[in-house]
Design a protein around this motif. Structure first.
Motif: not given
Length: 159
Positions: A109, A141-142, A144
């Motif tokens: 992200s 993680v997170h 995009s």
């Protein structure tokens, strides 16, 4: 050839046959290549940046496997850094972990400098089996939109 023999004398006290000399030449060439890539023409600034901001070890997981953190969100601009050299630095860093099982945590992200598809393809081709064999867990993680598309495309290619 004379220079190689002189270098061999520094690394080995015994005599070398032709096979040993060829193996030593290959090893020295790799060591010299690695040293020159790590130093670069920026006095090691990219190496320091990659090892502290892009890829690093962040402890061990619950199974005592090293956790390698890759922060795609910290990739420098293609105008500021040579991505081919950076790929070599990342691979040299991964060499520390590939002999045993390890976990990769990927932060994506906020990545403002996403590399192009051509570079991603080149990077994937450079990571041969020894780098993929011992990855036991991959945590994104997170994710995009860019990383979701990347994993979708690579997921279809790998099968």
């Amino acid at each position: 050839m004379k220079a190689i023999v002189e270098r061999a004398a520094r690394y080995s006290a015994g005599s070398l046959d032709s096979r040993g000399l060829a193996a030593l030449e290959e090893q020295l060439t790799y060591v010299e290549f690695k040293a020159s890539v790590m130093q670069g023409d920026d006095n090691g600034r990219l190496l320091e940046y990659v090892n502290t901001h892009v890829i690093f070890q962040a402890g061990v997981d619950f199974e005592s496997k090293p956790m390698v953190v890759f922060c795609a969100c910290n990739l420098p601009s293609t105008k500021e850094a040579d991505y081919d050299r950076m790929l070599n630095l990342i691979i040299f860093r991964l060499d520390e972990f590939v002999e045993n099982d390890y976990t990769v945590v990927l932060f994506t992200s906020g990545a403002t400098n996403a590399p192009g598809w051509q570079w991603m393809s080149k990077a994937y081709r450079r990571l041969d089996r020894k780098y993929r064999k011992h990855v036991k867990n991959l945590y994104v993680v997170h994710p995009s939109m860019w990383s979701k598309m990347l994993f979708q495309v690579l997921g279809r290619i790998v099968r």
